[in-house]
Design an enzyme around this catalytic site. Structure first.
Site, PDB file in Angstrom:
ATOM      1  N   ALA A 137      79.446 166.130  64.953  1.00  0.00           N
ATOM      2  CA  ALA A 137      80.360 165.919  63.918  1.00  0.00           C
ATOM      3  C   ALA A 137      79.998 164.623  63.289  1.00  0.00           C
ATOM      4  CB  ALA A 137      81.733 165.845  64.473  1.00  0.00           C
ATOM      5  N   MET A 138      80.328 164.518  62.075  1.00  0.00           N
ATOM      6  CA  MET A 138      80.136 163.229  61.459  1.00  0.00           C
ATOM      7  C   MET A 138      80.934 162.142  61.958  1.00  0.00           C
ATOM      8  SD  MET A 138      77.657 164.594  59.816  1.00  0.00           S
ATOM      9  CE  MET A 138      77.213 163.193  58.843  1.00  0.00           C
ATOM     10  N   HIS A 166      89.997 200.446  94.499  1.00  0.00           N
ATOM     11  CA  HIS A 166      88.811 199.688  94.656  1.00  0.00           C
ATOM     12  C   HIS A 166      87.543 200.719  94.290  1.00  0.00           C
ATOM     13  CE1 HIS A 166      89.970 195.914  97.178  1.00  0.00           C
ATOM     14  NE2 HIS A 166      90.459 195.973  95.827  1.00  0.00           N
ATOM     15  N   THR A 181      90.352 167.427  71.529  1.00  0.00           N
ATOM     16  CA  THR A 181      89.998 168.511  70.595  1.00  0.00           C
ATOM     17  C   THR A 181      91.094 169.356  69.899  1.00  0.00           C
ATOM     18  OG1 THR A 181      88.077 168.953  71.846  1.00  0.00           O
ATOM     19  CG2 THR A 181      88.682 170.931  70.726  1.00  0.00           C
ATOM     20  N   CYS A 190      86.208 195.890 101.450  1.00  0.00           N
ATOM     21  CA  CYS A 190      87.135 194.858 102.165  1.00  0.00           C
ATOM     22  C   CYS A 190      87.732 195.754 103.402  1.00  0.00           C
ATOM     23  CB  CYS A 190      88.385 194.786 101.096  1.00  0.00           C
ATOM     24  SG  CYS A 190      89.187 196.157 100.754  1.00  0.00           S
ATOM     25  N   ARG A 250      87.715 186.781  69.965  1.00  0.00           N
ATOM     26  CA  ARG A 250      88.155 187.407  68.693  1.00  0.00           C
ATOM     27  C   ARG A 250      87.108 188.342  68.329  1.00  0.00           C
ATOM     28  NH1 ARG A 250      90.471 182.433  67.777  1.00  0.00           N
ATOM     29  NH2 ARG A 250      88.907 181.629  66.490  1.00  0.00           N
ATOM     30  N   GLU A 296      85.067 201.915  96.302  1.00  0.00           N
ATOM     31  CA  GLU A 296      85.176 202.974  97.353  1.00  0.00           C
ATOM     32  C   GLU A 296      85.987 204.174  97.092  1.00  0.00           C
ATOM     33  OE1 GLU A 296      85.307 199.787  97.348  1.00  0.00           O
ATOM     34  OE2 GLU A 296      84.304 198.845  99.053  1.00  0.00           O
ATOM     35  N   SER A 312      96.511 164.132  79.487  1.00  0.00           N
ATOM     36  CA  SER A 312      97.193 163.211  80.577  1.00  0.00           C
ATOM     37  C   SER A 312      98.330 162.664  80.028  1.00  0.00           C
ATOM     38  CB  SER A 312      96.291 162.073  80.993  1.00  0.00           C
ATOM     39  OG  SER A 312      95.825 161.456  79.764  1.00  0.00           O
ATOM     40  N   GLU A 368      85.327 174.300  76.274  1.00  0.00           N
ATOM     41  CA  GLU A 368      84.843 174.163  75.221  1.00  0.00           C
ATOM     42  C   GLU A 368      85.808 172.761  74.672  1.00  0.00           C
ATOM     43  OE1 GLU A 368      84.657 177.022  72.176  1.00  0.00           O
ATOM     44  OE2 GLU A 368      85.544 178.476  73.701  1.00  0.00           O
TER      45      GLU A 368
END
Ligand code: AOF
Ligand code: ZN
Length: 372
Positions: free
Chosen positions: A168-169, A56, A202, A81, A213, A58, A231, A300
Site C-alpha cells: 500500500a502507499m 461416510h 485491516t 472409523c 464470492r 464406505e 484485542s 488475510e
C-alpha cells in the site's frame, strides 16, 4: 512393513482420491474420503463422503454394492472409523457386509480412531494393507491432519504485493494491487477454508466482507467462519462482515462489556483469550480455533499479524501474489518482523510452487524451521 501394491490397486486408489475430492468444499470439519469396492477385479461400487453428519464414504459404497460387498476388497484413502461420531462406525459395517480385504492410504489421525479401526478389521480376519499413495492422501486432508495432530488449524497466510514487496502507499491507499484472476483465486482459497482470519487494523482500514464470492460448488455451504483479532474491541457493530451470512467471531482480551454487547447484538460471537503486552497470544487463538473444528485457516491480514504469526512459527504455508509493478520505497512493507536485525536471523522459506495467475505471479512457500 513396507507393502507393495499392484498397478490396479494404484489406479483404484487414484480413483478413490478423485472421489474424495468431490467433497473438497463440503465435508468440513470432516476429512475428504472416497471408497471403492472391488470384486473379481472390477469396481462394483463407489462412494464418497459429502457432508459432516451424512454417510461416510464406505457406507455409501456398501449400500450401492449390496450383496456384491461379500468377498470384496475396499479401497480407501483413509482408515475406516471405529467410533460412534455423528454416524456409526464404518469398520463394523465393512465387517458385517463380509468385505474380505481393505487397502487404505493412511491411518485416521483422529485420536478416537488412530489405528483402532484397522486393528478391529484385522481382528475380524480381514486382510489390511496400508500406505498406498499416502503422500497424496495426506495432501488432500492436510488441514484435518494438522488439527488432529497439533490441535490447531493448518494456517495459510495469503499476501499480495508489488514486485518490490509493498502492499500500500504510505497514505494507506491500497486497492487493486493484483489483477482480477488473482482475486478470483483468493475467493477459491477462501471457499476451501473453514475460517478466514484478519486483524482489527485491516477491518478498520478496508472493512472487508471476507466471504468467498463466485465460487462454484459452494452454493449450499455456510460461508467460512470469519475471525477478527481485536484485542481492545475496536470493531464497529456496523462492520460490513457482520451483514454477511454465516458467523463472525471476534477474539479479544478486552473486558469492555458494553463494546462486547454491542458486537453481540450486531450478530458477532465474542471470545476471550490471554494477551501479553496488549497482544493476543497467537497460540491461544489457534487452540481456540482448533477447538472450533477449524481445519484450514486462511489469514488475510496486514503486515503486523502476518509477521507475528510467522515469528510464532504458526504458519504452515504462505501464498504470495506479486503484481508486476513497483510502488517505491515509501510504500508499506509486506510483513513486520520486529527485532530482526541480523542477516542470520532472517526468516527463511522454501518455494514449493510458482505460477502465473493472469498477469500476476503466484508463489507458494513454506517456512523453513530449524538450522540452515
Ligand atoms: C470414515 N469414512 O468417509 C469419513 C471418516 O461425526 P462422524 O460420524 O461424521 O465422524 C467424523 C470422523 O470420522 C472424522 O473426524 C474422521 O475421524 C472420520 N471420517 N471416516 O471412515 C469417512 N469422513
Ligand atoms: Zn466412518
Amino acid at each position: 512393513m513396507i507393502e507393495t501394491f499392484s498397478l490396479g490397486e494404484h489406479r483404484w486408489m487414484a480413483r478413490a482420491l478423485q472421489l474424495a475430492r468431490r467433497g473438497f468444499l463440503t465435508t468440513r470439519p470432516n476429512p475428504r474420503v472416497g471408497c471403492l469396492l472391488i470384486h473379481s477385479g472390477a469396481i462394483v461400487a463407489e462412494g464418497w463422503h459429502e457432508r459432516a453428519g451424512g454417510p461416510h464414504a464406505e457406507i455409501m459404497a456398501l449400500e450401492k454394492a449390496g450383496a456384491m460387498s461379500r468377498g470384496a476388497t475396499a479401497i480407501l484413502n483413509l482408515e475406516p472409523c471405529g467410533h460412534h461420531g455423528r454416524t456409526p462406525p464404518c469398520d463394523q459395517a465393512l465387517i458385517d457386509a463380509g468385505v474380505r480385504s481393505v487397502v487404505v492410504a493412511m491411518e485416521d489421525p483422529n485420536p478416537q480412531v488412530a489405528g483402532r479401526g484397522l486393528q478391529r478389521l484385522r481382528d475380524a480376519g480381514i486382510g489390511v494393507r496400508q500406505g498406498l499413495m499416502e503422500a497424496q492422501a495426506e495432501a488432500l486432508n492436510a488441514g484435518f491432519i494438522t488439527r488432529m495432530r497439533l490441535g490447531r488449524p493448518r494456517v495459510v497466510v495469503k499476501l499480495a504485493s508489488s514486485l518490490d514487496g509493498r502492499t500500500a502507499m504510505a497514505s494507506g491507499e491500497s486497492r487493486w494491487i493484483t489483477g482480477a484472476a488473482a482475486r478470483a483465486d483468493v475467493h477459491r482459497l477462501r471457499g476451501a477454508s473453514c475460517a478466514i482470519l484478519t486483524g482489527i487494523g485491516t477491518v478498520l482500514a478496508d472493512d472487508p466482507r471476507l466471504t468467498p464470492r463466485d465460487v462454484p460448488g459452494l452454493e449450499d455451504m455456510p460461508p467460512p467462519l470469519r475471525v477478527v483479532l481485536d484485542s481492545r474491541l475496536r470493531m464497529s457493530p456496523q462492520a460490513a462482515m457482520l451483514e454477511q451470512p454465516g458467523t463472525t467471531l471476534v477474539i479479544t482480551a478486552s473486558e469492555n462489556a458494553a463494546a462486547r454487547q454491542a458486537l453481540e447484538q450486531a450478530g458477532a460471537e465474542v471470545a476471550k483469550v490471554a494477551a501479553t503486552d496488549g497482544r493476543l497470544d497467537p497460540s491461544a487463538v489457534m487452540r481456540l480455533l482448533g477447538e472450533r473444528e477449524i481445519n484450514d485457516l486462511l489469514v488475510e491480514s496486514g503486515a503486523e499479524l502476518a509477521g507475528a504469526l510467522l515469528q510464532s512459527q504458526l504458519v504452515d504455508e504462505l501464498i504470495l501474489y506479486q503484481a508486476p509493478h513497483f510502488l517505491g520505497g515509501e510504500a508499506l512493507p509486506l510483513v513486520d518482523l520486529p527485532g530482526l536485525e541480523r542477516i542470520s536471523d532472517r526468516l527463511r522459506l522454501k518455494l514449493t510452487d510458482s505460477r502465473m495467475v493472469g498477469d500476476d505471479l503466484r508463489l507458494q512457500l513454506q517456512p523453513v524451521t530449524g538450522e540452515a
